[in-house]
Enzyme design. Structure first.
Site, PDB file in Angstrom:
ATOM      1  N   ASN A  85      34.563  43.010  47.566  1.00 17.54           N
ATOM      2  CA  ASN A  85      33.979  43.993  46.667  1.00 17.54           C
ATOM      3  C   ASN A  85      34.862  44.081  45.431  1.00 17.54           C
ATOM      4  O   ASN A  85      36.079  44.232  45.543  1.00 17.54           O
ATOM      5  CB  ASN A  85      33.890  45.359  47.355  1.00 17.54           C
ATOM      6  CG  ASN A  85      32.983  45.326  48.569  1.00 17.54           C
ATOM      7  OD1 ASN A  85      31.925  44.696  48.543  1.00 17.54           O
ATOM      8  ND2 ASN A  85      33.392  45.981  49.644  1.00 17.54           N
ATOM      9  N   HIS A  96      43.631  45.904  45.453  1.00 17.06           N
ATOM     10  CA  HIS A  96      44.419  44.710  45.779  1.00 17.06           C
ATOM     11  C   HIS A  96      43.408  43.765  46.427  1.00 17.06           C
ATOM     12  O   HIS A  96      42.760  44.143  47.414  1.00 17.06           O
ATOM     13  CB  HIS A  96      45.558  45.077  46.745  1.00 17.06           C
ATOM     14  CG  HIS A  96      46.434  43.939  47.179  1.00 17.06           C
ATOM     15  ND1 HIS A  96      47.811  43.943  47.043  1.00 17.06           N
ATOM     16  CD2 HIS A  96      46.138  42.761  47.781  1.00 17.06           C
ATOM     17  CE1 HIS A  96      48.318  42.827  47.524  1.00 17.06           C
ATOM     18  NE2 HIS A  96      47.312  42.077  47.991  1.00 17.06           N
ATOM     19  N   HIS A  98      41.072  41.660  48.440  1.00 17.41           N
ATOM     20  CA  HIS A  98      40.926  41.508  49.892  1.00 17.41           C
ATOM     21  C   HIS A  98      39.541  40.987  50.206  1.00 17.41           C
ATOM     22  O   HIS A  98      38.567  41.351  49.543  1.00 17.41           O
ATOM     23  CB  HIS A  98      41.189  42.826  50.629  1.00 17.41           C
ATOM     24  CG  HIS A  98      40.381  43.987  50.126  1.00 17.41           C
ATOM     25  ND1 HIS A  98      40.694  44.653  48.970  1.00 17.41           N
ATOM     26  CD2 HIS A  98      39.274  44.595  50.622  1.00 17.41           C
ATOM     27  CE1 HIS A  98      39.816  45.626  48.768  1.00 17.41           C
ATOM     28  NE2 HIS A  98      38.927  45.608  49.750  1.00 17.41           N
ATOM     29  N   HIS A 100      36.785  40.817  53.157  1.00 18.21           N
ATOM     30  CA  HIS A 100      36.332  41.308  54.454  1.00 18.21           C
ATOM     31  C   HIS A 100      35.768  40.117  55.220  1.00 18.21           C
ATOM     32  O   HIS A 100      34.956  39.360  54.677  1.00 18.21           O
ATOM     33  CB  HIS A 100      35.198  42.326  54.292  1.00 18.21           C
ATOM     34  CG  HIS A 100      35.569  43.572  53.555  1.00 18.21           C
ATOM     35  ND1 HIS A 100      35.851  44.756  54.210  1.00 18.21           N
ATOM     36  CD2 HIS A 100      35.682  43.838  52.225  1.00 18.21           C
ATOM     37  CE1 HIS A 100      36.110  45.700  53.293  1.00 18.21           C
ATOM     38  NE2 HIS A 100      36.018  45.166  52.094  1.00 18.21           N
TER      39      HIS A 100
HETATM   40  P1  AMP Z   1      36.909  47.994  49.918  1.00 23.35           P
HETATM   41  O1  AMP Z   1      36.159  49.282  50.070  1.00 23.35           O
HETATM   42  O2  AMP Z   1      36.041  46.785  49.799  1.00 23.35           O
HETATM   43  O3  AMP Z   1      37.942  48.089  48.813  1.00 23.35           O
HETATM   44  O4  AMP Z   1      37.677  47.782  51.275  1.00 23.35           O
HETATM   45  C1  AMP Z   1      38.834  48.483  51.617  1.00 23.35           C
HETATM   46  C2  AMP Z   1      38.924  48.441  53.103  1.00 23.35           C
HETATM   47  O5  AMP Z   1      40.233  48.757  53.486  1.00 23.35           O
HETATM   48  C3  AMP Z   1      37.990  49.433  53.824  1.00 23.35           C
HETATM   49  O6  AMP Z   1      37.100  48.721  54.669  1.00 23.35           O
HETATM   50  C4  AMP Z   1      38.963  50.321  54.603  1.00 23.35           C
HETATM   51  O7  AMP Z   1      38.470  50.685  55.866  1.00 23.35           O
HETATM   52  C5  AMP Z   1      40.183  49.430  54.711  1.00 23.35           C
HETATM   53  N1  AMP Z   1      41.446  50.114  54.870  1.00 23.35           N
HETATM   54  C6  AMP Z   1      41.927  51.159  54.147  1.00 23.35           C
HETATM   55  N2  AMP Z   1      43.165  51.493  54.559  1.00 23.35           N
HETATM   56  C7  AMP Z   1      43.481  50.646  55.568  1.00 23.35           C
HETATM   57  C8  AMP Z   1      44.629  50.482  56.402  1.00 23.35           C
HETATM   58  N3  AMP Z   1      45.715  51.250  56.303  1.00 23.35           N
HETATM   59  N4  AMP Z   1      44.590  49.506  57.348  1.00 23.35           N
HETATM   60  C9  AMP Z   1      43.507  48.719  57.476  1.00 23.35           C
HETATM   61  N5  AMP Z   1      42.413  48.808  56.705  1.00 23.35           N
HETATM   62  C10 AMP Z   1      42.394  49.762  55.768  1.00 23.35           C
HETATM   63 ZN    ZN Z   2      48.943  45.189  45.846  1.00 23.70          ZN
END
Ligand code: AMP
Ligand code: ZN
Length: 112
Positions: A85, A96, A98, A100
């Site tokens: 996203n 940052h 990432h 999924h």
């Molecule tokens: P996005 O909304 O695409 O930016 O995804 C961020 C993701 O990070 C979400 O699915 C959250 O559930 C996940 N997330 C947030 N904090 C943590 C954490 N401490 N450990 C693992 N996943 C996390």
């Molecule tokens: Zn970072």
């Protein structure tokens, strides 16, 4: 820098790690949206897919190699999805990069 995933990558905040090498970390999403829901991140801080350049794009290829390896290891032969996203309308909540990786149920298309 106050970045949650940089802190997770540095081991300053714990995570349920499923894969790690010098460049990337994969760990379980804290709010899983599927039976298998892992986040794959570069250890280097890149804010989003909108910040990919010729200089840093190699990490994206490596992340997809890791995804394919995880799919084999976790026997995701029925299929999986890798998605990132980028920005507010896409629902990016952590600034940052990432990816999924989701599997274990019918994921539906198009996404909501
Ligand atoms: P996005 O909304 O695409 O930016 O995804 C961020 C993701 O990070 C979400 O699915 C959250 O559930 C996940 N997330 C947030 N904090 C943590 C954490 N401490 N450990 C693992 N996943 C996390
Ligand atoms: Zn970072």
């Amino acid at each position: 820098m106050d970045c949650l995933f940089c802190k997770i990558a540095a081991g300053e905040i714990p995570s349920a790690k499923v894969y790690e090498d010098e460049q990337v970390l994969a760990f379980k999403d804290i709010e899983p949206q599927a039976p298998f829901h892992v986040l794959i991140i570069p250890k280097e801080h890149i804010a989003s897919a909108g910040e990919i350049t010729p200089e840093n794009s190699g990490i994206v290829a490596h992340i997809f190699e890791v995804a394919a390896t995880l799919a084999k290891e976790h026997k995701l032969a029925d299929g999986f999805r890798v998605v990132t996203n980028c920005g507010e309308q896409a629902g990016q909540t952590v600034q940052h990069l990432h990816f999924h990786m989701l599997a274990g149920r019918n994921l539906g298309w198009p996404p909501g």
